[in-house]
Design a protein around this motif. Structure first.
Motif, PDB file in Angstrom:
ATOM      1  N   ARG A 180       3.941   4.035   8.753  1.00 19.88           N
ATOM      2  CA  ARG A 180       4.092   4.436   8.011  1.00 19.88           C
ATOM      3  C   ARG A 180       6.207   4.662   7.583  1.00 19.88           C
ATOM      4  O   ARG A 180       6.465   4.719   6.850  1.00 19.88           O
ATOM      5  N   ASP A 220       0.433  -1.034   0.015  1.00 19.08           N
ATOM      6  CA  ASP A 220       0.103   0.036  -0.579  1.00 19.08           C
ATOM      7  C   ASP A 220       0.922   1.829   0.037  1.00 19.08           C
ATOM      8  O   ASP A 220       0.101   2.066   0.618  1.00 19.08           O
ATOM      9  N   ARG A 221       1.847   1.354  -0.094  1.00 17.76           N
ATOM     10  CA  ARG A 221       3.012   2.046  -0.088  1.00 17.76           C
ATOM     11  C   ARG A 221       3.398   3.204   0.789  1.00 17.76           C
ATOM     12  O   ARG A 221       2.973   4.479   0.693  1.00 17.76           O
ATOM     13  N   ARG A 241       0.273   3.812   3.059  1.00 14.80           N
ATOM     14  CA  ARG A 241      -1.067   4.574   2.927  1.00 14.80           C
ATOM     15  C   ARG A 241      -1.886   4.356   4.203  1.00 14.80           C
ATOM     16  O   ARG A 241      -3.322   4.008   4.555  1.00 14.80           O
ATOM     17  N   ARG A 290     -11.936   3.121   4.285  1.00 13.73           N
ATOM     18  CA  ARG A 290     -11.097   3.663   3.690  1.00 13.73           C
ATOM     19  C   ARG A 290     -10.074   2.738   3.006  1.00 13.73           C
ATOM     20  O   ARG A 290      -9.108   3.128   1.831  1.00 13.73           O
TER      21      ARG A 290
END
Lengths: 216, 216
Positions: free
Chosen positions: A208, A13-14, A16, A173
């Motif tokens: 993150r 999901d890099r 996110r 989300r």
């Protein structure tokens, strides 16, 4: 004893916060439970050592002493039950209703949402992609219409913020970049309220940081 | 107080016990809790009075005094919690693992199984049906392989029969007529063990009686 969860070493999901460790991190932050994170590669997830913890070769897992759990919503429920009155009401009927929303999130809302996103990823070059995508969007909209109608003017699904809202927002989300939520101001505001919670912010920052470290 | 559940007045499964009231009936029979059934038509399910009980316009619902619940697995969990030691172990770690299997059944196993069945129903006349069906079967087989590997030689997923097995078997039974389970003798035997339970038989007979009465 600090529990240990697993998360992707390199999340698809890099960063996110769409991978399923996010719900577990968020729940742990809501109840104030410190935890350790063990990162796993895709290869490790499919190897016997991980399959012994997680039979479907996924993340997250949750380990606390002798207890090994999988399924993010089940882990959220376990964390919530260990801290009564935080993510689950103490009153029995309200508690049962909050748990019903957890199941509704993963069993009723999640399948059309995941199917829509997965088709965009894995069927994009199939000859039927253009024709099927509106059908998938429509299937997701049926559920979003119903959820939006039920939420109405309320801040949360049933009384104060609960594990039901936490899991529901985690599912919603996943629609993030699709634009489907643009037609649902009630649900967009609901998600924004949840994302503004300090526990969400801490959980988001934690996942993150993993992405940024991997990206080097 | 006897709880009241809702079920289809005319079940689309033609009495095969594949509608979602089956899991709830089965759980109520396992714990020995008598219940009443209120039958609803498809039109009634989409009307405001039912949507107030079930925001997605589905069956079953569960009403007991002031408590209204929806989502079949959530109802099973509630019923199980009211009778400790029957469908959920009393020991906390074993209880958490049984609940994890309930979530795994509806969140991980069920989506590819339902998608396979739904495509056969609603996409049969689409130009892509023949090309997609093997992909859907393969997606279901990935999960069935993993579940079968985890179950191994055991009778049940984790210790004695639990609400996790009850919900898992309910999900697997939806593959019934597809032939997909033929390649999984471990899972076929698991389902047969569950179906042989007297509580399953009573629940099956109860939903079958509704179908036969409607068929006149």
């Amino acid at each position: 004893m600090r529990p240990t969860i697993t998360a992707f070493k390199t999340s698809p999901d890099r960063g996110r916060g769409l991978a399923r460790d996010m719900a577990v991190r968020w729940a742990l932050e809501e109840v104030g439970q410190p935890y350790d994170t063990r990162l796993v590669t895709f290869a490790e997830m499919k190897a016997p050592a991980h399959l012994a913890l997680q039979p479907f070769g996924q993340i997250p897992t949750y380990q606390d002493g002798d207890l090994v759990l999988f399924e993010s919503a089940a882990i959220v429920l376990h964390v919530a039950e260990r801290h009564p009155g935080v993510l689950l009401p103490v009153e029995p009927d309200a508690r049962a209703r909050a748990i019903a929303w957890m199941f509704a999130a993963v069993a009723t809302m999640q399948p059309p949402i995941v199917e829509l996103g997965m088709a965009a990823l894995v069927e994009r070059d199939k000859p039927w992609f253009e024709a099927r995508q509106p059908l998938l969007e429509q299937a997701a909209r049926v559920r979003l219409d119903q959820l939006s109608a039920r939420l109405g003017e309320a801040d949360w699904l049933d009384g104060p913020f609960s594990a039901g809202d936490l899991v529901m927002v985690t599912v919603l989300r996943r629609l993030g970049a699709s634009g489907v939520l643009d037609a649902y101001p009630t649900l967009t505001a609901y998600i924004a309220r949840a994302e503004a919670r300090p526990a969400f912010q801490r959980a988001f920052a934690a996942q993150r940081a993993v992405f940024e470290a991997a990206a080097g």
